[in-house]
Design a protein around this motif. Structure first.
Motif, PDB file in Angstrom:
ATOM      1  N   VAL A  42       1.034  -1.189  -0.050  1.00 44.35           N
ATOM      2  CA  VAL A  42       0.104  -0.139   0.131  1.00 44.35           C
ATOM      3  C   VAL A  42       0.963   1.059  -0.090  1.00 44.35           C
ATOM      4  N   MET A  43       0.744   2.244  -0.966  1.00 43.49           N
ATOM      5  CA  MET A  43       1.705   3.461  -0.851  1.00 43.49           C
ATOM      6  C   MET A  43       0.816   4.740  -1.098  1.00 43.49           C
ATOM      7  N   THR A  44       1.302   5.708  -0.309  1.00 43.85           N
ATOM      8  CA  THR A  44       0.495   6.835  -0.124  1.00 43.85           C
ATOM      9  C   THR A  44       1.643   8.021   0.036  1.00 43.85           C
ATOM     10  N   VAL A  45       1.200   9.336  -0.516  1.00 44.13           N
ATOM     11  CA  VAL A  45       2.263  10.316  -0.774  1.00 44.13           C
ATOM     12  C   VAL A  45       1.352  11.372  -0.151  1.00 44.13           C
ATOM     13  N   ASP A  46       2.041  12.211   0.757  1.00 39.01           N
ATOM     14  CA  ASP A  46       1.750  13.678   1.172  1.00 39.01           C
ATOM     15  C   ASP A  46       2.748  14.454   1.164  1.00 39.01           C
ATOM     16  N   ALA A  47       2.299  15.711   0.711  1.00 38.91           N
ATOM     17  CA  ALA A  47       3.649  16.972   0.810  1.00 38.91           C
ATOM     18  C   ALA A  47       3.096  17.852   2.154  1.00 38.91           C
ATOM     19  N   ILE A  48       4.006  18.570   2.667  1.00 40.26           N
ATOM     20  CA  ILE A  48       3.754  19.519   3.666  1.00 40.26           C
ATOM     21  C   ILE A  48       4.382  20.754   3.128  1.00 40.26           C
ATOM     22  N   VAL A  49       4.178  21.955   3.047  1.00 36.89           N
ATOM     23  CA  VAL A  49       4.555  23.184   2.528  1.00 36.89           C
ATOM     24  C   VAL A  49       4.728  24.149   3.630  1.00 36.89           C
ATOM     25  N   SER A  50       5.848  24.789   3.701  1.00 37.43           N
ATOM     26  CA  SER A  50       5.949  26.088   4.696  1.00 37.43           C
ATOM     27  C   SER A  50       4.997  27.147   4.513  1.00 37.43           C
ATOM     28  N   GLY A  51       4.263  27.532   5.363  1.00 38.31           N
ATOM     29  CA  GLY A  51       3.229  28.513   5.241  1.00 38.31           C
ATOM     30  C   GLY A  51       1.884  28.137   4.976  1.00 38.31           C
ATOM     31  N   VAL A  52       1.589  26.712   4.632  1.00 32.09           N
ATOM     32  CA  VAL A  52       0.593  26.138   4.385  1.00 32.09           C
ATOM     33  C   VAL A  52       0.075  24.971   5.442  1.00 32.09           C
ATOM     34  N   HIS A  53       1.032  24.163   5.540  1.00 32.68           N
ATOM     35  CA  HIS A  53       0.895  22.990   6.381  1.00 32.68           C
ATOM     36  C   HIS A  53       1.648  23.109   7.851  1.00 32.68           C
ATOM     37  N   PHE A  54       2.622  24.028   7.658  1.00 31.16           N
ATOM     38  CA  PHE A  54       3.261  24.389   9.087  1.00 31.16           C
ATOM     39  C   PHE A  54       3.735  25.905   8.887  1.00 31.16           C
ATOM     40  N   LEU A  55       3.922  26.182   9.938  1.00 31.67           N
ATOM     41  CA  LEU A  55       4.589  27.677  10.387  1.00 31.67           C
ATOM     42  C   LEU A  55       6.214  27.715  10.175  1.00 31.67           C
ATOM     43  N   HIS A  56       6.640  28.837   9.654  1.00 29.12           N
ATOM     44  CA  HIS A  56       8.257  28.866   9.113  1.00 29.12           C
ATOM     45  C   HIS A  56       8.850  28.818  10.533  1.00 29.12           C
ATOM     46  N   ASP A  57       8.308  29.328  11.644  1.00 26.72           N
ATOM     47  CA  ASP A  57       9.283  29.172  12.684  1.00 26.72           C
ATOM     48  C   ASP A  57       8.803  28.042  13.779  1.00 26.72           C
ATOM     49  N   ASP A  58       8.151  26.940  13.243  1.00 23.36           N
ATOM     50  CA  ASP A  58       7.862  25.791  13.833  1.00 23.36           C
ATOM     51  C   ASP A  58       9.039  25.066  14.320  1.00 23.36           C
ATOM     52  N   ASN A  59       9.060  24.280  15.440  1.00 22.00           N
ATOM     53  CA  ASN A  59      10.193  23.635  15.738  1.00 22.00           C
ATOM     54  C   ASN A  59      10.504  22.434  14.516  1.00 22.00           C
ATOM     55  N   PRO A  60      11.558  22.038  14.077  1.00 20.63           N
ATOM     56  CA  PRO A  60      11.876  21.211  13.121  1.00 20.63           C
ATOM     57  C   PRO A  60      11.331  19.804  13.537  1.00 20.63           C
ATOM     58  N   GLY A  61      11.645  19.538  14.875  1.00 22.68           N
ATOM     59  CA  GLY A  61      11.217  18.103  15.390  1.00 22.68           C
ATOM     60  C   GLY A  61       9.686  18.015  15.060  1.00 22.68           C
ATOM     61  N   ASP A  62       8.919  18.984  15.117  1.00 20.17           N
ATOM     62  CA  ASP A  62       7.306  19.230  15.271  1.00 20.17           C
ATOM     63  C   ASP A  62       6.949  18.888  13.672  1.00 20.17           C
ATOM     64  N   VAL A  63       7.924  19.616  12.797  1.00 17.48           N
ATOM     65  CA  VAL A  63       7.766  19.515  11.326  1.00 17.48           C
ATOM     66  C   VAL A  63       7.871  18.055  10.527  1.00 17.48           C
ATOM     67  N   ALA A  64       8.846  17.390  11.278  1.00 16.68           N
ATOM     68  CA  ALA A  64       9.113  16.023  10.944  1.00 16.68           C
ATOM     69  C   ALA A  64       8.125  14.912  11.461  1.00 16.68           C
ATOM     70  N   CYS A  65       7.681  15.284  12.818  1.00 11.00           N
ATOM     71  CA  CYS A  65       6.437  14.397  13.277  1.00 11.00           C
ATOM     72  C   CYS A  65       5.400  14.800  12.279  1.00 11.00           C
ATOM     73  N   LYS A  66       5.125  15.866  11.831  1.00 11.18           N
ATOM     74  CA  LYS A  66       3.725  16.039  10.836  1.00 11.18           C
ATOM     75  C   LYS A  66       4.088  15.296   9.390  1.00 11.18           C
ATOM     76  N   ALA A  67       5.381  15.556   9.192  1.00  8.65           N
ATOM     77  CA  ALA A  67       5.352  15.060   7.660  1.00  8.65           C
ATOM     78  C   ALA A  67       5.428  13.634   7.551  1.00  8.65           C
ATOM     79  N   LEU A  68       5.771  12.818   8.621  1.00  6.51           N
ATOM     80  CA  LEU A  68       5.874  11.576   8.305  1.00  6.51           C
ATOM     81  C   LEU A  68       4.428  10.878   9.011  1.00  6.51           C
ATOM     82  N   GLY A  69       3.884  11.525   9.941  1.00 11.21           N
ATOM     83  CA  GLY A  69       2.559  11.335  10.675  1.00 11.21           C
ATOM     84  C   GLY A  69       1.225  11.187   9.673  1.00 11.21           C
ATOM     85  N   VAL A  70       1.338  12.421   8.963  1.00 12.51           N
ATOM     86  CA  VAL A  70       0.257  12.428   8.052  1.00 12.51           C
ATOM     87  C   VAL A  70       0.108  11.243   6.928  1.00 12.51           C
TER      88      VAL A  70
END
Length: 329
Positions: A42-70
């Motif tokens: 089973v395959m799935t792909v999602d992208a997250i973009v700065s300013g759309v799915h996360f804020l530019h000053d978000d913690n990078p660890g949080d961004v990683a969690c969201k990128a893989l988690g979604v």
């Protein structure tokens, strides 16, 4: 992007340590993956973009969690167990090497937590907003992947966890001060913001989904809009009782402060919970199985005949939603 490491240096230093054996040390142009006997990929792909799915000053660890988690949320909703992922990282001059290093450490932590190693990817320079695109791979026993289009008339509509926290948390993370937030406790604020930054894919529910759900999908764009997508795919409608939608105490407090935030809770998105339909005969077993995995499941409606917009009620009164889900376009 500042720093002394080249693209290959970044890959070798930061991402190669995260790679699965099939990733071949990230030294080749492709990876090698073999599913278990009797299983399908089973395959799935999602992208997250700065300013759309996360804020530019978000913690990078949080961004990683969201990128893989979604992405893992999509696999769980199909009844699939994670195998690994591919990463594409687009960075511009505004992102430092320290940011990427912290992101990589966070990505390693969450990939270990969810048993989903890196198999390969690509790193490029972005002219516009930075982005992270992940393709997640999972496996499911042959013929057991759960699609959107299997809902039957009379099935119960169920959701996992709680709804609306992340959509409310986005307002707080941006520094907004909506009316519903004025009397929330600090604990409420922290829970809502955490739910926005760090989605928790319901991987533990994958066996339950493939064994009991007739149709399923993850909730990314808002409960109402995503539910309507599932019902449309199945050629059915529904009656939905909105007061049965599970809310955290923080979301309940927000709603009691300002009833107009009901739209945000129901339609805002970023929940990454599982929406599914199950037969009435399976419902008790479903609730018990989910509870054993540490997740609550709630019935919020019933599938009905027809293809019209579902009927929504809240405390006995009909409700309509002008914008049922988030949309990029």
């Amino acid at each position: 992007m500042s720093g002394n490491l080249s693209e290959h240096g970044l890959i070798n230093a930061l991402f190669a340590p995260l790679a699965a054996p099939g990733g071949l040390g990230l030294l080749d142009d492709a990876a090698l993956l073999k599913p278990s006997p009797g299983y399908e990929i089973v395959m799935t792909v999602d992208a997250i973009v700065s300013g759309v799915h996360f804020l530019h000053d978000d913690n990078p660890g949080d961004v990683a969690c969201k990128a893989l988690g979604v992405n893992l949320s999509d696999l769980a909703a199909k009844g699939a167990e994670p195998l690994g992922f591919l990463l594409s990282l687009g960075v511009n001059d505004a992102w430092s090497q320290d940011w990427i290093a912290t992101f990589a450490r966070g990505l390693g932590a969450v990939s270990t937590q969810w048993r989903c190693p890196l198999y390969g990817g690509d790193t490029v320079r972005a002219v516009g907003a930075p982005f992270i695109s992940i393709t997640a791979l999972g496996e499911v026993p042959e013929g057991k992947m759960v699609r959107r289009n299997g809902a039957n008339v009379g099935d119960y509509i169920c959701v996992s966890g709680t709804i609306g926290d992340a959509a409310l948390g986005l307002f707080l993370a941006r520094g907004d001060e909506p009316a519903w937030a004025t009397s929330l406790s600090n604990a409420d604020w922290q829970l809502l913001i955490m739910r926005y930054h760090r989605p928790q894919p319901r991987i533990a529910l994958a066996p339950f989904v493939r064994n009991y759900a007739t149709a399923a999908m993850d909730l990314s764009d808002g409960l109402i809009g995503d539910m309507e997508k599932l019902l449309k795919a199945s050629g059915v409608s529904a009656e939905v009782t909105l007061e049965n939608v599970p809310l955290s105490q923080a979301a309940r407090n927000a709603l009691s402060n300002d009833a107009t935030c009901l739209d945000t809770i129901m339609c805002g998105g970023d929940d990454y919970e599982i929406l599914c339909t199950v037969s009435p005969a399976s419902y008790t077993k479903v609730v018990t199985t989910a509870a054993a995995a540490g997740v609550e499941f709630h019935r919020i409606g019933t599938v009905t005949e027809g293809q019209e917009t579902p009927s929504y009620s809240y405390n006995g009164k009909p409700v309509q939603f002008a914008k049922p889900s988030f949309s990029h376009f």
